[in-house]
Write a protein that holds these residues in place. Structure first.
Motif, PDB file in Angstrom:
ATOM      1  N   SER A 141      64.029  21.119  47.454  1.00 12.62           N
ATOM      2  CA  SER A 141      63.145  19.774  47.356  1.00 12.62           C
ATOM      3  C   SER A 141      64.187  18.737  47.100  1.00 12.62           C
ATOM      4  O   SER A 141      65.172  18.995  46.696  1.00 12.62           O
ATOM      5  CB  SER A 141      62.268  20.141  46.042  1.00 12.62           C
ATOM      6  OG  SER A 141      61.328  21.199  46.532  1.00 12.62           O
ATOM      7  N   HIS A 162      63.686  16.566  44.728  1.00 10.58           N
ATOM      8  CA  HIS A 162      64.040  16.202  43.277  1.00 10.58           C
ATOM      9  C   HIS A 162      64.311  17.827  42.771  1.00 10.58           C
ATOM     10  O   HIS A 162      63.517  18.805  42.798  1.00 10.58           O
ATOM     11  CB  HIS A 162      62.743  15.726  42.621  1.00 10.58           C
ATOM     12  CG  HIS A 162      63.276  15.046  41.168  1.00 10.58           C
ATOM     13  ND1 HIS A 162      63.292  15.973  40.181  1.00 10.58           N
ATOM     14  CD2 HIS A 162      63.426  13.957  40.850  1.00 10.58           C
ATOM     15  CE1 HIS A 162      63.722  15.072  39.020  1.00 10.58           C
ATOM     16  NE2 HIS A 162      63.717  13.971  39.466  1.00 10.58           N
ATOM     17  N   ASP A 218      61.818  20.305  41.023  1.00 10.98           N
ATOM     18  CA  ASP A 218      60.723  20.990  41.624  1.00 10.98           C
ATOM     19  C   ASP A 218      61.609  22.385  42.191  1.00 10.98           C
ATOM     20  O   ASP A 218      61.016  23.071  42.849  1.00 10.98           O
ATOM     21  CB  ASP A 218      60.349  20.472  42.795  1.00 10.98           C
ATOM     22  CG  ASP A 218      59.138  19.291  42.285  1.00 10.98           C
ATOM     23  OD1 ASP A 218      58.454  19.729  41.495  1.00 10.98           O
ATOM     24  OD2 ASP A 218      59.055  18.194  43.068  1.00 10.98           O
ATOM     25  N   ASN A 220      63.265  25.286  34.871  1.00  7.76           N
ATOM     26  CA  ASN A 220      62.317  25.026  36.122  1.00  7.76           C
ATOM     27  C   ASN A 220      62.200  26.096  37.011  1.00  7.76           C
ATOM     28  O   ASN A 220      63.446  26.533  37.284  1.00  7.76           O
ATOM     29  CB  ASN A 220      62.499  23.703  36.987  1.00  7.76           C
ATOM     30  CG  ASN A 220      62.407  22.417  35.950  1.00  7.76           C
ATOM     31  OD1 ASN A 220      61.379  22.244  35.291  1.00  7.76           O
ATOM     32  ND2 ASN A 220      63.472  21.644  35.964  1.00  7.76           N
ATOM     33  N   ASP A 237      61.066  27.840  40.870  1.00  7.24           N
ATOM     34  CA  ASP A 237      60.257  27.823  42.231  1.00  7.24           C
ATOM     35  C   ASP A 237      60.441  28.936  42.832  1.00  7.24           C
ATOM     36  O   ASP A 237      61.701  29.356  43.064  1.00  7.24           O
ATOM     37  CB  ASP A 237      61.020  26.508  42.981  1.00  7.24           C
ATOM     38  CG  ASP A 237      60.240  26.110  44.213  1.00  7.24           C
ATOM     39  OD1 ASP A 237      59.129  26.821  44.422  1.00  7.24           O
ATOM     40  OD2 ASP A 237      60.600  25.590  45.238  1.00  7.24           O
ATOM     41  N   GLY A 243      58.536  23.869  48.058  1.00  4.35           N
ATOM     42  CA  GLY A 243      57.744  23.056  47.847  1.00  4.35           C
ATOM     43  C   GLY A 243      57.910  22.725  46.111  1.00  4.35           C
ATOM     44  O   GLY A 243      58.767  22.698  45.895  1.00  4.35           O
ATOM     45  N   THR A 244      56.505  22.571  45.627  1.00  7.25           N
ATOM     46  CA  THR A 244      56.986  22.025  44.255  1.00  7.25           C
ATOM     47  C   THR A 244      57.118  23.238  43.350  1.00  7.25           C
ATOM     48  O   THR A 244      56.775  24.493  43.677  1.00  7.25           O
ATOM     49  CB  THR A 244      55.440  21.388  43.828  1.00  7.25           C
ATOM     50  OG1 THR A 244      54.453  22.218  43.983  1.00  7.25           O
ATOM     51  CG2 THR A 244      55.322  20.051  44.662  1.00  7.25           C
ATOM     52  N   ARG A 245      57.439  22.933  42.125  1.00  7.22           N
ATOM     53  CA  ARG A 245      57.821  24.108  41.153  1.00  7.22           C
ATOM     54  C   ARG A 245      56.708  25.130  40.808  1.00  7.22           C
ATOM     55  O   ARG A 245      55.477  24.457  40.798  1.00  7.22           O
ATOM     56  CB  ARG A 245      58.732  23.762  39.896  1.00  7.22           C
ATOM     57  CG  ARG A 245      57.636  22.676  39.045  1.00  7.22           C
ATOM     58  CD  ARG A 245      58.588  22.496  37.604  1.00  7.22           C
ATOM     59  NE  ARG A 245      57.580  21.542  37.150  1.00  7.22           N
ATOM     60  CZ  ARG A 245      57.987  20.125  37.123  1.00  7.22           C
ATOM     61  NH1 ARG A 245      59.022  19.779  37.466  1.00  7.22           N
ATOM     62  NH2 ARG A 245      57.183  19.325  36.144  1.00  7.22           N
TER      63      ARG A 245
END
Length: 785
Positions: free
Chosen positions: A653, A655, A658, A749, A751, A755-757
């Motif tokens: 990602s 950022h 994520d 975090n 994942d 995609g997003t976390r």
């Protein structure tokens, strides 16, 4: 009239004859089974065996081929299941019936071990009878030697080799699929006299000249069931805790139909497979007239709980006391019970702290189980409701007894006081004298004085909450779990200490201290076990070891003889929680950062801080979203270490928040505002695929040079990764000193699929906005040592 009477008599005689034939056919059919499908019924007298009244009970052992307590007269009861293939045979194509018997070899072989690593004297010498049903060939290995063979019956000897240890195995080398080899029974020479089932005899001449009173093991194994040596050992204790024998540890069974059954090929095996049927445990308690301590599996559903209670209600002698405990050591992260309760607590949305919600779920489920048993029994007079504690953590007892006033729904708090835990000192020890010194020194970790102090603290808590203090386990605990061989240091010293008369004196001191503190029933750990790298836990090293060679056992028997119990009525239940705790001062430090005086160990995680508060996601798993962290400091740097457990690393990602990453948040002026102030509150994100730290949203800004000055290393491991970061105080605008305080939080975090976390955990939180609310962060004190 006379003819009618004669006719009636003849009809009744015919009916009686038919009933006798039916019973004979039923018994003949039942004798062909490995064990009766119904619980064994004693056909012999227990004689004048005195029932001990004592403060002391005993834990059974797990059922295994190396169990030196040898509880069953049929040695094959403790063999590993064939499916586990401990002999590493060509068994890929072997199939098995519902009870675990190989019903088709398909060109392979099926085998198992039924004895392992046992002292030569653990079993009597002589010829052993092997009985089996079906057509085929059994081959014997290790110390088992075939003497004679006939269909369905072999004779073998068991003689220890040069290592003075008994190891025995068997292999089904050939088996007719239409009538496969099954119901194997391995029975020792001799038997018992019907009036004295606690003494092994070699033949009928030992039974006072009355041959009819002699019961040979080979002919009467189904009704004898238990090794007389085992019964003789167990008779001296007030109660029997069946947790190990029932296979509770790491046992996933949830449904009544999945419980151990009387018809299974074996009751031994590894975690999840082993376990004696409830019928056997109840029968043992009944025969010895001993109180019974039962543990319910952690995943048992309501039907399982009610069926278990119903069987105990209907079959256990109503004069015997029952101790009822849900699972075993749910706080112990080495067992999956703890993770199970934590997951259930998170599913129920009890909170964010995985450990705390696990404890809370434990109390909820325990109370549900107690209620179901009370419904089944029509009251709770027959059983004691036991809540498990943590011997070194009185605060744990406070939590579980306090939560929703659980103390009102339990009768006893049980802990496991083990003395002897100074591992660092033991590893440096050179003599047995060193071991005893560390085990008795007041300032040594888990020394006997320290353990008795914790017992006293728990006794005070039990008194305050109106419950009785019990010991679910206890005794010496000399073990180094980092070893893997019995001859590895310090194991030889541990074994020697357990065999030393001074250990018997420590047991006397331990038990006297327990009694003086107000402790009631103590369930010692454990029945005879061999000494191995994983400990020397047994009161004896094998079931036939003489008393004079077993100082722990001798001390225990002497204590029983000289210390009659003084039952103390349970204190009254307080109307209100006696330990209602005032809210914590938010400015009080939760942890300290110690100085990094050793350059080689600045990133060494010692007494780590747990990361397990679930802020995002619905599925929590210690193998996929769990962590530990630690901080050290000097005048120039904060040394941050974070150990993350993650089954899959993902970084795709834009950022890093994520992706799989670690976030560190610090409020350098400890202002603890309701939101990040943009001046003194920093949010640093360390990502697996980045060489430079990234600032999180609303973080105070850092210059390009300051960002570059923050160095870090992310090392991948098979089960996750480790972050090691050097954070200059200058970059954060700080010049820390001893006794300064800052507010801090740590996040992980996760994942799993791009995609997003998918999830986020943190150190400190009261709600899911914790990372944007410094008031929820933990306060850290800078320490000078």
């Amino acid at each position: 009239m006379l003819r009618k009477l004669l006719k009636i008599v003849l009809i009744l005689a015919l009916l009686l004859f038919l009933v006798q034939i039916g019973l004979h056919l039923y018994r003949t059919w039942q004798d062909k089974l490995e064990v009766p499908l119904t619980p064994p019924v004693s056909t012999f007298s227990m004689g004048k065996m005195a029932s001990q009244v004592s403060l002391l009970g005993i834990n059974t052992n797990e059922i295994s081929y190396n169990d030196a307590s040898l509880p069953f007269v049929d040695l094959f009861r403790s063999a590993n299941p064939f499916q586990e293939n401990v002999l590493r045979l060509k068994a890929e194509s072997v199939t098995y019936d519902a009870n675990g018997w190989p019903n088709n070899l398909n060109g392979g072989e099926a085998g198992t071990r039924f004895l392992g690593e046992l002292p030569a004297d653990a079993l009597p010498a002589g010829e052993y009878t092997v009985l089996y049903d079906g057509e085929g060939e059994i081959r014997y290995g290790n110390d088992a030697k075939l003497i004679t063979h006939s269909p369905g019956r072999d004779t073998i000897t068991l003689e220890a080799g040069v290592n003075a240890r008994l190891d025995a195995s068997l292999v089904i080398a050939d088996s007719n699929p239409e009538d496969y080899v099954r119901n194997i029974r391995i029975l020792p020479p001799g038997g018992i006299c019907q009036h004295n089932p606690l003494k092994r005899v070699m033949d009928a001449s030992a039974c006072a000249g009355d041959a009819g009173m002699y019961l040979s093991f080979a002919d009467h194994y189904a009704e004898i069931v238990f090794n007389p040596d085992y019964l003789d050992f167990m008779k001296d204790f007030q109660a029997i805790r069946f947790m190990p024998m029932s296979g509770i540890t790491r046992n996933p069974e949830a449904h009544w139909q999945d419980r151990p059954s009387m018809a299974e090929a074996t009751w031994g095996g590894t975690y999840g497979a082993r376990g004696a049927p409830l019928e056997i445990m109840v029968e043992l308690a009944n025969r010895l007239q001993k109180d019974a301590w039962f543990n319910l599996p952690h995943a048992a559903d309501d039907d399982y709980v009610r069926e278990y209670a119903t069987y105990v209600r209907d079959h256990l002698n109503p004069e015997l006391k029952i101790y009822l405990e849900y699972s075993n050591e749910i706080w112990n992260t080495n067992f999956n019970h703890g993770e199970y309760t934590q997951k259930k607590g998170i599913e129920m949305a009890l909170g964010l702290n995985a450990a705390d919600v696990g404890y809370e779920y434990y109390t909820i489920r325990a109370r549900e189980i107690f209620t179901m048993w009370e419904q089944v029994f029509g009251g709770r007079e027959r059983f004691v409701r036991v809540l498990g504690g943590w011997d070194t953590r009185p605060d744990f007892a406070e939590k579980v007894l306090s939560y929703n006033d659980t103390y009102q729904a339990v009768d006893a708090l049980a802990i496991a006081p083990y003395f002897g835990g100074n591992i660092k000192g033991y590893r440096e020890a050179e003599t047995v004298e060193d071991i005893f010194h560390l085990t008795t020194a007041p300032d040594s970790y888990r020394s006997l004085p320290e353990v008795l102090e914790k017992v006293q603290r728990h006794a005070q808590l039990a008194q305050q909450f109106g419950v009785t203090l019990l010991g679910y386990e206890g005794g010496q605990g000399l073990v180094d779990w980092a070893t893997r061989k019995p001859d590895q240091h310090p194991n030889p010293l541990f074994f020697a200490a357990n065999r030393d008369p001074r250990m018997g004196k420590l047991y006397t001191e331990f038990l006297e201290g327990w009694q003086q503190a107000g402790g009631q029933l103590m369930m010692l750990f454990s029945a005879p076990r061999i000494c191995q790298w994983y400990g020397c836990w047994g009161l004896k090293e094998h079931i036939r070891q003489p008393r004079e060679q077993a100082p722990k056992y001798a001390a225990v028997l002497a204590f029983i003889a000289t210390h009659p119990p003084h039952p103390v009525p349970a204190p009254p239940k307080p109307a209100h929680n006696p330990l209602a705790i005032a809210p914590r001062n938010p400015n009080d430090p939760l942890i300290v950062w110690r100085p990094a005086v050793d350059p080689e160990r600045v990133f060494f995680i010692e007494n780590p801080i747990t990361l397990d508060l679930l802020l995002e996601g619905t599925v929590w798993d210690k193998r996929n979203l769990f962590g530990k962290w630690q901080g050290r400091w000097d005048d120039d740097f904060l040394f941050l270490t974070v150990r993350v457990y993650d089954s899959k690393r993902v970084f795709d990602s834009a950022h890093p928040a994520d992706d799989d990453s670690v976030g560190f948040l610090i409020d350098t002026d400890n202002s603890r505002d309701a939101k990040l102030d943009g001046k003194h509150d920093f949010h640093l994100i360390f990502a697996c695929d980045r060489e430079q730290v990234v600032l999180g949203k609303d973080s105070a800004p850092l210059s390009a040079g300051a960002l570059r000055s923050i160095r870090f290393d992310m090392r991948e491991f098979y089960d996750g990764y480790v972050l090691e970061a050097w954070i200059p105080w200058q970059a954060l605008g700080m010049n820390p000193a001893i006794k300064d305080r800052v507010s801090v939080n740590v996040e992980v975090n996760d994942d799993d699929d791009g995609g997003t976390r998918d999830g986020k955990i943190a150190w400190m939180a009261q709600d899911k906005q914790a990372l944007t609310d410094p008031r929820q962060w933990g306060v850290v004190l800078f320490s000078g040592r």
